[in-house]
Design a protein around this motif. Sequence first.
Motif, PDB file in Angstrom:
ATOM      1  N   SER A 135      48.469  36.161  48.523  1.00  0.00           N
ATOM      2  CA  SER A 135      47.102  36.246  49.119  1.00  0.00           C
ATOM      3  C   SER A 135      46.756  37.752  49.088  1.00  0.00           C
ATOM      4  CB  SER A 135      46.926  35.687  50.548  1.00  0.00           C
ATOM      5  OG  SER A 135      48.012  36.256  51.356  1.00  0.00           O
ATOM      6  N   TYR A 179      45.770  38.247  45.691  1.00  0.00           N
ATOM      7  CA  TYR A 179      44.193  38.023  45.593  1.00  0.00           C
ATOM      8  C   TYR A 179      43.275  38.954  46.009  1.00  0.00           C
ATOM      9  CZ  TYR A 179      46.313  33.356  44.019  1.00  0.00           C
ATOM     10  OH  TYR A 179      46.739  32.372  43.450  1.00  0.00           O
ATOM     11  N   THR A 224      37.084  35.900  44.397  1.00  0.00           N
ATOM     12  CA  THR A 224      36.518  34.911  45.207  1.00  0.00           C
ATOM     13  C   THR A 224      37.369  33.890  45.879  1.00  0.00           C
ATOM     14  OG1 THR A 224      35.592  33.692  43.661  1.00  0.00           O
ATOM     15  CG2 THR A 224      34.464  35.713  44.317  1.00  0.00           C
ATOM     16  N   PRO A 225      36.936  33.023  46.437  1.00  0.00           N
ATOM     17  CA  PRO A 225      37.713  31.790  46.934  1.00  0.00           C
ATOM     18  C   PRO A 225      37.891  30.661  45.698  1.00  0.00           C
ATOM     19  CG  PRO A 225      36.157  32.393  48.523  1.00  0.00           C
ATOM     20  CD  PRO A 225      36.114  33.257  47.682  1.00  0.00           C
ATOM     21  N   ALA A 226      36.799  30.751  44.645  1.00  0.00           N
ATOM     22  CA  ALA A 226      36.665  29.986  43.727  1.00  0.00           C
ATOM     23  C   ALA A 226      37.706  30.380  42.593  1.00  0.00           C
ATOM     24  CB  ALA A 226      35.408  29.955  42.943  1.00  0.00           C
ATOM     25  N   GLU A 227      37.872  31.838  42.482  1.00  0.00           N
ATOM     26  CA  GLU A 227      38.686  32.342  41.602  1.00  0.00           C
ATOM     27  C   GLU A 227      40.100  32.355  42.128  1.00  0.00           C
ATOM     28  OE1 GLU A 227      36.070  36.040  39.483  1.00  0.00           O
ATOM     29  OE2 GLU A 227      36.764  36.393  41.893  1.00  0.00           O
ATOM     30  N   ARG A 228      40.427  32.275  43.504  1.00  0.00           N
ATOM     31  CA  ARG A 228      41.695  32.204  44.030  1.00  0.00           C
ATOM     32  C   ARG A 228      42.170  30.677  43.561  1.00  0.00           C
ATOM     33  NH1 ARG A 228      42.355  35.276  49.524  1.00  0.00           N
ATOM     34  NH2 ARG A 228      41.181  37.204  48.989  1.00  0.00           N
ATOM     35  N   ASP A 229      41.304  29.716  43.765  1.00  0.00           N
ATOM     36  CA  ASP A 229      41.657  28.512  43.339  1.00  0.00           C
ATOM     37  C   ASP A 229      42.174  28.317  41.796  1.00  0.00           C
ATOM     38  OD1 ASP A 229      41.374  27.598  45.885  1.00  0.00           O
ATOM     39  OD2 ASP A 229      39.378  26.814  45.494  1.00  0.00           O
ATOM     40  N   LEU A 230      41.166  28.838  41.135  1.00  0.00           N
ATOM     41  CA  LEU A 230      41.495  29.035  39.564  1.00  0.00           C
ATOM     42  C   LEU A 230      42.656  29.646  39.316  1.00  0.00           C
ATOM     43  CD1 LEU A 230      40.473  28.499  36.759  1.00  0.00           C
ATOM     44  CD2 LEU A 230      38.985  30.662  36.740  1.00  0.00           C
ATOM     45  N   SER A 240      45.327  29.856  40.996  1.00  0.00           N
ATOM     46  CA  SER A 240      46.519  29.057  41.379  1.00  0.00           C
ATOM     47  C   SER A 240      46.622  27.920  40.402  1.00  0.00           C
ATOM     48  CB  SER A 240      46.403  28.614  42.820  1.00  0.00           C
ATOM     49  OG  SER A 240      46.369  29.329  43.825  1.00  0.00           O
ATOM     50  N   GLN A 241      45.598  27.605  40.103  1.00  0.00           N
ATOM     51  CA  GLN A 241      45.764  26.056  39.039  1.00  0.00           C
ATOM     52  C   GLN A 241      46.274  26.791  37.671  1.00  0.00           C
ATOM     53  OE1 GLN A 241      41.682  24.721  38.066  1.00  0.00           O
ATOM     54  NE2 GLN A 241      42.406  24.194  36.064  1.00  0.00           N
ATOM     55  N   ARG A 286      49.969  27.247  37.614  1.00  0.00           N
ATOM     56  CA  ARG A 286      50.674  25.988  37.726  1.00  0.00           C
ATOM     57  C   ARG A 286      50.777  25.562  36.164  1.00  0.00           C
ATOM     58  NH1 ARG A 286      47.829  24.998  42.352  1.00  0.00           N
ATOM     59  NH2 ARG A 286      46.358  23.892  41.506  1.00  0.00           N
TER      60      ARG A 286
END
Length: 143
Positions: free
Chosen positions: A109, A112, A118-124, A126-127, A130
Amino acid sequence: MGKNLAWKTQDRLSVVVHNECAPTDLEWNIYLNHVRENVNIPNLRVLVWTDGGSPDGRQRKAMEVVARQGYPNPPPLAVVTQSIVVRAVMKLASIFNPHIRCYSPDQISLAYMYLGLTPAERDLASQLMRELRGELRSTSIAS
């Protein structure tokens, strides 16, 4: 022989994953071409996850040349690793490029935040990590 390095750039986020081995010269040269293609991405952010693998001295030198030619203002680079050796190398590299920061996996974190994702970029991010880690595992299993 499996892959040691995988990467993907989406929008302003570039994610790079190393396994525990150094990239081959072929992998590194292909990756450098990818880096050259990204020079015009505004506000580029680079996130690297490594299980201990990293470029060797020649490969780092080649990256330095590409970075100097294409990136007068280097993008922020966050390296996430458990490897003490990689952290030491990155600490040395940060002397020449103050935009490099190194984090342990439990500090993702903070990585990041450093990149200003951004929150959406953090999700991206992580994806993508993986997916890329899975890609490296699947190529080593198939070998």
